[in-house]
Design a protein around this motif. Structure first.
Motif, mmCIF file in Angstrom:
data_model
loop_
_atom_site.group_PDB
_atom_site.id
_atom_site.type_symbol
_atom_site.label_atom_id
_atom_site.label_comp_id
_atom_site.label_asym_id
_atom_site.label_seq_id
_atom_site.Cartn_x
_atom_site.Cartn_y
_atom_site.Cartn_z
ATOM 1 N N ARG A 159 0.870 -1.456 -0.043
ATOM 2 C CA ARG A 159 -0.019 0.030 0.016
ATOM 3 C C ARG A 159 0.773 1.293 0.015
ATOM 4 N NH1 ARG A 159 -5.232 -1.601 -0.966
ATOM 5 N NH2 ARG A 159 -5.611 -3.413 -0.069
ATOM 6 N N LYS A 160 0.270 2.411 -0.812
ATOM 7 C CA LYS A 160 0.810 3.663 -0.789
ATOM 8 C C LYS A 160 2.281 3.732 -1.147
ATOM 9 C CE LYS A 160 -2.490 5.412 2.816
ATOM 10 N NZ LYS A 160 -2.567 6.034 4.140
ATOM 11 N N ASP A 179 -0.738 1.274 -5.284
ATOM 12 C CA ASP A 179 -0.588 0.021 -4.538
ATOM 13 C C ASP A 179 -0.090 -1.276 -5.634
ATOM 14 O OD1 ASP A 179 -1.567 1.286 -2.401
ATOM 15 O OD2 ASP A 179 -3.635 0.631 -2.765
#
Length: 287
Positions: free
Chosen positions: A132-133, A154
């Protein structure tokens, strides 16, 4: 003239067979399919350096390829077993050949160690399912490897180990809260490697096939409360891969178009082929 690739599988024979039984292809066969999807005239050979006595390319053989790609692996590079040492030695030869190279997850770790970096278990634990991120560094924002990626994105991922000591000539291109090295360019002995810690080559179905054999890890490490929850998660990933319009599943698991759209998901591999393989083919007098 068609592009020639060498796909180097990081898995041992048993792990290759297990993946093929679960998914229908080995990691290297799946990776070759992704490359063919980007350039349908390309030719992909596959090497298995974990196999003792494997017929691996010599220096001239490595130089004959337009691009070399390293897959993921179930191995831990700090174990330094013979099947791992062969891969490190092969990567050193790849650098010396100056053939453009790219790797995912284990591929990045092998490239880092072959250039005198280090890899260790992540003290923050495993990154599994979706990274994520992911965020480009200042250098990464203008680097062609990440061309077309949004400011944060992602990607499919599964790894415990991370690069903990950078090689001497390395530029970190992306990171996130779990790993400070999520994408990098490494330069060694005249060669240039581009790599990512995540898996742009993985469809959600392939990711599900891998996680379905690791439900015990998902439960033991707290990602799921029960084995049934873990199985349900992998089933959702498979269903979403088959039908990306399933908004309910995409919403439930926070999966957006950077993963659901294959063209966007494999962006780094496409960028490697466009900006490294094809341009170097011309520079090396192969076009």
């Amino acid at each position: 003239m068609a592009l020639r690739f060498l796909v180097v599988e990081g898995n041992t024979r048993g792990a290759r067979q297990a993946h093929k039984e679960a998914y229908g292809l080995t990691l290297s066969e799946s990776y070759a399919e992704v490359i063919h999807g980007i350039d349908d005239d390309s030719v992909c050979d596959i090497a298995f350096p974990t196999d003792e006595g494997a017929n691996l390319p010599d220096a001239a053989g490595l130089e004959s390829y337009d691009g070399i790609v390293l897959t993921g692996s179930h191995l831990n590079i700090y174990d330094r077993t013979p099947d791992i040492l062969r891969q490190i030695d092969l990567m050193r030869a790849v650098y010396a050949s100056r053939t453009p190279s790219f790797g995912s997850c284990w591929g990045l770790q092998v490239a880092a160690v072959a250039a005198d970096g280090d890899v260790r278990p992540n003290p923050l634990g495993r990154e599994v399912g979706i990274a994520r991120k992911l965020t480009a560094t200042e250098a990464g924002r203008t680097h062609p490897l990440l061309e077309g990626r949004p400011a944060a994105y992602d990607a499919p991922a599964i790894h415990l180990d991370v690069v903990t000591a950078l090689p001497g000539d390395c530029t970190v291109l992306a990171s996130n809260a779990i790993s400070p090295v999520q994408a990098a360019e490494i330069r060694q002995n005249g060669g240039v490697f581009w790599g990512v810690q995540y898996h742009p080559e993985f469809s959600l179905s392939e990711l599900a096939a891998i996680l379905s054999r690791r439900t015990d890890i998902l439960v033991r490490e707290g990602f799921c409360r029960t084995a049934e929850e873990a199985v349900a998660y992998t089933q959702d990933l498979s269903a979403l891969d088959k039908d990306p319009s399933r908004f309910d599943l995409a919403w439930r698991h926070g999966i957006d178009a950077e993963i659901l759209d294959p063209h966007r998901r494999i962006r780094e591999i496409r960028n490697f082929i466009e900006h490294r393989v094809k341009t170097q083919k011309s520079v090396r007098g192969r076009a």
